[in-house]
Design a protein around this motif. Structure first.
Motif, PDB file in Angstrom:
ATOM      1  N   ILE A   1       0.862  -1.189   0.000  1.00  0.00           N
ATOM      2  CA  ILE A   1       0.000   0.000   0.000  1.00  0.00           C
ATOM      3  C   ILE A   1       0.895   1.235   0.000  1.00  0.00           C
ATOM      4  O   ILE A   1       1.803   1.364   0.837  1.00  0.00           O
ATOM      5  CB  ILE A   1      -0.903   0.012   1.241  1.00  0.00           C
ATOM      6  N   THR A   2       0.644   2.134  -0.906  1.00  0.00           N
ATOM      7  CA  THR A   2       1.387   3.394  -0.993  1.00  0.00           C
ATOM      8  C   THR A   2       0.433   4.545  -0.709  1.00  0.00           C
ATOM      9  O   THR A   2      -0.598   4.678  -1.380  1.00  0.00           O
ATOM     10  CB  THR A   2       2.018   3.567  -2.381  1.00  0.00           C
ATOM     11  N   LEU A   3       0.768   5.362   0.310  1.00  0.00           N
ATOM     12  CA  LEU A   3      -0.063   6.493   0.702  1.00  0.00           C
ATOM     13  C   LEU A   3       0.794   7.761   0.745  1.00  0.00           C
ATOM     14  O   LEU A   3       2.032   7.692   0.855  1.00  0.00           O
ATOM     15  CB  LEU A   3      -0.677   6.235   2.080  1.00  0.00           C
ATOM     16  N   PRO A   4       0.166   8.920   0.708  1.00  0.00           N
ATOM     17  CA  PRO A   4       0.938  10.173   0.827  1.00  0.00           C
ATOM     18  C   PRO A   4       1.688  10.234   2.153  1.00  0.00           C
ATOM     19  O   PRO A   4       1.183   9.806   3.190  1.00  0.00           O
ATOM     20  CB  PRO A   4      -0.125  11.258   0.726  1.00  0.00           C
ATOM     21  N   ALA A   5       2.901  10.780   2.104  1.00  0.00           N
ATOM     22  CA  ALA A   5       3.746  10.837   3.303  1.00  0.00           C
ATOM     23  C   ALA A   5       3.144  11.711   4.387  1.00  0.00           C
ATOM     24  O   ALA A   5       3.480  11.556   5.576  1.00  0.00           O
ATOM     25  CB  ALA A   5       5.134  11.341   2.922  1.00  0.00           C
ATOM     26  N   LYS A   6       2.242  12.603   4.037  1.00  0.00           N
ATOM     27  CA  LYS A   6       1.664  13.520   5.024  1.00  0.00           C
ATOM     28  C   LYS A   6       0.833  12.793   6.080  1.00  0.00           C
ATOM     29  O   LYS A   6       0.511  13.379   7.122  1.00  0.00           O
ATOM     30  CB  LYS A   6       0.792  14.553   4.322  1.00  0.00           C
ATOM     31  N   LEU A   7       0.490  11.519   5.832  1.00  0.00           N
ATOM     32  CA  LEU A   7      -0.336  10.775   6.770  1.00  0.00           C
ATOM     33  C   LEU A   7       0.476  10.117   7.873  1.00  0.00           C
ATOM     34  O   LEU A   7      -0.098   9.480   8.755  1.00  0.00           O
ATOM     35  CB  LEU A   7      -1.149   9.699   6.022  1.00  0.00           C
ATOM     36  N   ALA A   8       1.799  10.232   7.835  1.00  0.00           N
ATOM     37  CA  ALA A   8       2.625   9.571   8.835  1.00  0.00           C
ATOM     38  C   ALA A   8       3.784  10.465   9.226  1.00  0.00           C
ATOM     39  O   ALA A   8       4.142  11.426   8.524  1.00  0.00           O
ATOM     40  CB  ALA A   8       3.123   8.234   8.310  1.00  0.00           C
ATOM     41  N   VAL A   9       4.394  10.113  10.354  1.00  0.00           N
ATOM     42  CA  VAL A   9       5.529  10.876  10.877  1.00  0.00           C
ATOM     43  C   VAL A   9       6.552   9.884  11.421  1.00  0.00           C
ATOM     44  O   VAL A   9       6.169   8.860  12.024  1.00  0.00           O
ATOM     45  CB  VAL A   9       5.087  11.838  11.994  1.00  0.00           C
ATOM     46  N   GLN A  10       7.851  10.212  11.195  1.00  0.00           N
ATOM     47  CA  GLN A  10       8.924   9.401  11.777  1.00  0.00           C
ATOM     48  C   GLN A  10       9.088   9.849  13.227  1.00  0.00           C
ATOM     49  O   GLN A  10       9.488  10.974  13.521  1.00  0.00           O
ATOM     50  CB  GLN A  10      10.234   9.606  11.013  1.00  0.00           C
ATOM     51  N   SER A  11       8.762   8.935  14.150  1.00  0.00           N
ATOM     52  CA  SER A  11       8.760   9.345  15.552  1.00  0.00           C
ATOM     53  C   SER A  11      10.124   9.313  16.184  1.00  0.00           C
ATOM     54  O   SER A  11      10.349   9.938  17.212  1.00  0.00           O
ATOM     55  CB  SER A  11       7.814   8.444  16.354  1.00  0.00           C
TER      56      SER A  11
END
Length: 792
Positions: free
Chosen positions: A768-778
Motif C-alpha cells: 500500500i502506498t499512501l501520501p507521506a503527510k499521513l505519517a511521521v517518523q517518531s
C-alpha cells in the motif's frame, strides 16, 4: 309360570317344531335325491347309450361295405383292423348295458345281442377271407346273405332293448314325481300344524306379556314427557314385569337425584361464566355463537351483542387478518362442526391463535384464542369452544422486556468499544449512509444495475465496509440490519437487468440509520459518552503526552538565544515534537480490528494468528485512522479467511498450527509504504484464473502473467471464496480497499515474494502506498537500526 318360563317354553316348542320339520324334510330330500340320482345317472344315460348302439352298428356295416369294395389286400387289412376296434367298442357297450339292466327281460335281450354280435363279426371275417382270396363275388354273396341276416337280427334285438329302456325310464320318472308330491304334501301339513300351534301359544303369551308391558310403556312415556320424576309406575304383579317396573321406579329416583345435581351444576357453571376473568364462548353449526357465554367476554369485546351473532363478524372483523386467513378460519369452523373429532385434529392448525383487533375508539387489542372441540359419545364435534384472553397488557410488558433486553445487549456491545473508536465508527458510517442516499437520489426510480454498474458497486462497497466495521466492533444488531441492505445490492449485482426499487432501498438505509441512531442514543443518553471523548478529532483537538510538553518547555527554556546554530537545532526538535502531536502508533489505530481476530478465527475453525507489526518508528496521523481501519479491516480478515490454512492443513504441510501475519511500514519524503503478508499457502492463481474465465473477464485461451491474474482480485464483484458467508464471498473486499486508498491519493498492488511462476499458489504481499503527510517518523533515523516490533 313366570314370563321367563313361558318364553322358554315357546322357544323350546318352536325349536322342536323346527327340528321335526327340518328332520323330516332332510329325510325326504335324501330319499328323493337317491331317486333323482338313479334316474339321471342310471336309467336315462342307459337309455341314451342303447340308442348309440344303433349308430355303432351302422358304422360297422358301412366299414364292411368299404372292405368289400376295396381293391387290394393292404386296404382290406387296414379295414379289418378298424372293424376289430369297432367290435371291441360294441362289446364294451353291450357289457355296460348288461350292468345297467334293471329287469330280467333287459338282461336276456342284451345277452342275445352279445351272441348275435359274435355271429355278426364272424360272418364279416368270412367275407374278408373271400376278399383276400380274390373271390370277390363270394365275398359279395356272403355279405348279402349271412352278414345282412345277422345285422337285421342285431338291430331287432337292440330296438327291443331300447323299448325296454324307455319303459324303465318312464316308470322311474313317474315314481320320482309321486315321491316328490308326497314329500311336499307332508311338509305342508306339518308346517301348517306347527304354525297353528305356535300362533296359539304366541297369542297366549301376548296376553300375558305384551299387554302389561304396553301399559308400563304408556306410563313411562308419560313420565318422560312431563319430566315429572316424582311420579312412579304402579307395581301390580311380582313376575319379571313387576320387577322391571320396580327397577324403572328406582331408575327414575336416580334420574331425579341426577337432575337436581345437574341443576346445581348448571347454576355453578352459570355463576362461573359470569365471574371468570376470561372470555369463553361456544360456536354451533353455522358459525353462530351460543347464547351461553362468559360475562367477561363482554368486557373484552366491549359489547353485549354477542349471543346468536356470527363468530367471524363479531370476533374477526376489524382485525389484522387477511381475507385469505379469514376465509380459511371460516371454512375450518364449518368443516369441524358436525364431523368426527379427528377432523378437528387435522385442521386445528388452520385456526388462528392470536389476533390484533381494532376497537371502536381506535385502540388495538391483542387477543389470544384457544380452540377446543366439544364432541358427543360418538366422537362427533357438536360445538367448538373458544377461549378469548386479552393479552394486550402482557404483550406490552413482553415488548418492554425485549426492548430492555435489546438495550442491555447493545449497551454491552458499546461498552466493549472505546468512546473515541465508537464515535469514529458512527461518524464514518453516517458518511457512508449519506453517500448511499445521495447515490440513490441521483439514480432515481426505474434504474438497473446494467445502467449503473459503478453506482451499485459503490453502494455495495460502502455497506459492506459498514458491516465489516460493525462486525469488528461486535455491534451485532447493526451488523444484521446492514446485512439485509447489503443483500439487496448483491441481488442487483447478480441480475443486472433487475429494475431498482429505490424506495425500498432508501427505506432499508433509513432502517439501518435508525439502528445506528439507537446505538448512538444509548451511548450518549445511557452511558453519557457524548462526542469523541478526550482525544477528539485530530484536526480540532490533540491529545499529547504530558512528558512531551514538559520536554518541549524545558528545551524552550534552555535555548541559547546567542547561539544561532543551537537555536536552529532546538527549533528543529520542537518542529518534530509538534509533528508528533495528533499521531498514534498503527497498533493503536488497528486495535479494534486486531481484537476481533480471535472471534473470527474461532468462527472459521482456525487458531488465532500471531500479528507482527514492524513500524520502524513510524506513527500515523489520526486523520488517517478511518482510512487505515477500513483498509485493514478487509486485509486482515482476508488473511485469516483466505490466506492462513486450518491447523490440520498447516501441520500436514510442515508448518505450525498457528499462522502469522506481518505488517511493515516505511516512510520517505513523498510516500508512506505499508506491506502486509501472511504465511499461508499464498494467492490461488489457478482458482482466480478459473473464476475469471467463468465470469467472462478473460478468454479461455488467453495467456496471462501471474501479475495480471493477481490484479483481477481488485475487480468489482470478484471473489475466490467457495461460498458466500458472513465473512467473505461477496466479491467486494479488495475492490473496496482500492477505492478507499485511491480516494486518498494512494495505490495498492500485490507483489509475489517468490519466483515460482506458474504455480497454483504463490506467496505474496500486499503493498500500500499512501501520501507521506499521513505519517511521521517518531524516532531519529540513527535510532532505527532495529525495527520496532509489536506482537499482537
Amino acid at each position: 309360570m313366570n314370563i321367563r318360563e313361558r318364553l322358554t317354553l315357546l322357544i323350546a316348542l318352536t325349536f322342536i317344531a323346527l327340528v321335526f320339520i327340518g328332520g323330516f324334510a332332510v329325510y325326504q330330500s335324501r330319499e328323493s335325491t337317491g331317486q333323482v340320482k338313479g334316474v339321471t345317472m342310471g336309467v336315462v344315460p342307459s337309455a341314451l347309450a342303447s340308442v348309440e348302439l344303433m349308430s355303432q352298428l351302422k358304422d360297422v356295416q358301412i366299414t364292411t361295405l368299404d372292405m368289400v369294395a376295396a381293391k387290394d389286400a393292404d386296404q382290406i387289412k387296414r379295414i379289418q383292423e378298424v372293424l376289430n376296434g369297432k367290435k371291441v367298442a360294441l362289446e364294451n357297450a353291450l357289457t355296460q348295458q348288461l350292468a345297467q339292466a334293471d329287469s330280467d327281460a333287459q338282461r336276456g335281450l342284451i345277452k342275445q345281442a352279445q351272441e348275435s354280435l359274435v355271429n355278426y363279426f364272424s360272418a364279416i371275417d368270412d367275407t374278408a377271407k373271400f376278399k383276400l382270396a380274390g373271390q370277390a363275388e363270394m365275398a359279395q354273396a356272403n355279405l348279402e346273405a349271412t352278414v345282412d341276416q345277422y345285422l337285421r337280427e342285431q338291430v331287432s334285438i337292440i330296438e327291443t332293448v331300447q323299448v325296454e329302456k324307455r319303459r324303465s325310464k318312464d316308470e322311474a320318472i313317474s315314481s320320482l314325481n309321486d315321491s316328490l308330491t308326497r314329500t311336499s304334501t307332508t311338509l305342508m301339513l306339518v308346517t301348517i300344524f306347527a304354525i297353528l300351534a305356535l300362533t296359539a301359544i304366541g297369542i297366549f303369551l301376548y296376553r300375558q306379556i305384551t299387554v302389561p308391558m304396553r301399559d308400563m310403556q304408556k306410563k313411562m312415556t308419560e313420565i318422560a314427557t312431563t319430566q315429572d320424576f316424582t311420579h312412579r309406575v304402579p307395581v301390580t304383579r311380582q313376575d319379571e314385569i313387576g320387577r322391571s317396573i320396580e327397577a324403572f321406579n328406582a331408575m327414575i329416583g336416580k334420574i331425579q337425584e341426577g337432575a337436581e345435581l345437574i341443576k346445581q351444576k348448571n347454576a355453578d357453571i352459570h355463576a362461573m361464566l359470569h365471574n371468570i376473568p376470561q372470555g369463553i364462548l361456544t360456536i354451533v353449526n353455522g358459525g353462530s355463537i351460543h347464547p351461553e357465554y362468559s360475562k367477561y367476554l363482554e368486557d373484552i369485546l366491549e359489547t353485549r351483542d354477542i349471543g346468536g351473532r356470527n363468530v367471524m363478524e363479531l370476533l374477526f372483523s376489524n382485525t389484522h387478518c387477511g381475507a385469505d386467513t379469514l376465509s380459511q378460519v371460516d371454512a375450518t369452523i364449518a368443516a369441524c362442526i358436525g364431523e368426527d373429532s379427528m377432523n378437528f385434529e387435522f385442521n386445528s392448525h388452520l385456526l388462528v391463535t392470536e389476533i390484533e383487533k381494532e376497537m371502536p375508539d381506535g385502540r388495538i387489542k391483542i387477543l389470544e384464542l384457544s380452540w377446543s372441540p366439544m364432541a358427543d359419545d360418538a366422537g362427533t364435534v357438536v360445538r367448538l369452544m373458544l377461549c378469548v384472553w386479552d393479552a394486550t397488557a402482557l404483550r406490552e410488558l413482553e415488548f418492554q422486556a425485549k426492548k430492555q433486553k435489546r438495550e442491555m445487549a447493545m449497551i454491552g456491545e458499546i461498552l466493549a468499544v472505546s468512546q473515541e473508536k465508537f464515535h469514529g465508527f458512527v461518524e464514518s458510517s453516517k458518511q457512508f449512509f449519506t453517500e448511499n442516499l445521495a447515490l440513490l437520489d441521483k439514480v432515481g426510480e426505474g434504474a438497473s444495475a446494467a445502467q449503473h454498474a459503478d453506482t451499485i458497486a459503490l453502494l455495495f462497497r460502502n455497506m459492506h465496509t459498514v458491516k465489516g466495521n460493525a462486525r469488528t466492533y461486535g455491534l451485532l444488531h447493526l451488523t444484521n440490519k446492514v446485512h439485509e441492505a447489503e443483500q439487496t445490492y448483491d441481488d442487483l449485482r447478480a441480475v443486472p437487468q433487475t429494475i431498482w426499487d429505490v424506495s425500498h432501498m432508501r427505506g432499508q438505509l433509513v432502517e439501518v440509520a435508525t439502528v445506528l441512531a439507537e446505538y448512538e442514543k444509548l451511548n450518549e443518553g445511557k452511558l453519557g459518552r457524548k462526542g469523541p471523548g478526550r482525544r477528539g478529532d485530530a484536526e480540532k483537538y490533540l491529545m499529547v503526552e504530558k512528558s512531551r510538553i514538559d520536554a518541549a518547555l524545558i528545551e524552550i527554556d534552555a535555548i541559547d538565544r546567542t547561539n544561532t546554530r543551537a537555536m536552529s537545532m532546538q527549533l528543529d526538535f520542537l518542529r518534530h515534537a509538534m509533528d508528533l502531536l495528533g499521531t498514534e502508533e498503527v497498533s493503536d489505530t488497528l486495535a479494534g480490528i486486531l481484537d476481533s481476530l480471535p472471534s473470527l478465527a474461532a468462527e472459521l475453525g482456525k487458531e488465532v494468528p500471531l500479528v507482527l507489526i514492524e513500524d520502524h518508528g513510524i506513527v500515523v496521523r489520526r486523520q488517517a485512522s478511518d482510512l487505515l481501519k477500513n483498509v485493514f479491516m478487509h486485509l486482515l480478515r482476508n488473511a485469516v479467511d483466505h490466506g492462513i490454512e486450518k491447523p490440520e492443513v498447516r501441520v500436514a504441510s510442515g508448518k505450525t498450527g498457528k499462522g502469522s501475519i506481518r505488517i511493515s511500514m516505511n516512510l520517505d519524503k513523498h510516500h508512506l509504504l505499508m506491506r502486509i503478508a501472511d504465511d499461508g499457502r499464498g494467492l490461488a492463481v489457478d482458482s482466480i484464473k478459473k473464476r475469471a474465465m467463468d465470469a467472462g473477464l478473460i478468454g479461455v485461451d488467453q495467456v496471462l502473467e501471474d501479475s495480471d491474474v493477481a490484479e483481477m482480485v481488485f475487480a468489482s464483484g470478484f471473489s475466490t471464496a467457495e461460498q458466500v458467508t458472513e465473512v467473505s464471498g461477496r466479491g467486494v473486499g479488495m475492490d473496496a480497499v482500492r477505492g478507499f486508498i485511491t480516494s486518498e491519493g494512494g495505490s495498492i498492488a500485490l507483489h509475489f515474494t517468490t519466483e515460482a511462476a506458474g504455480a497454483a499458489f504463490r506467496p505474496f504481499e500486499t503493498v500500500i502506498t499512501l501520501p507521506a503527510k499521513l505519517a511521521v517518523q517518531s524516532r531519529p533515523v540513527d535510532a532505527l537500526a532495529k525495527p520496532h516490533l509489536v506482537l499482537v
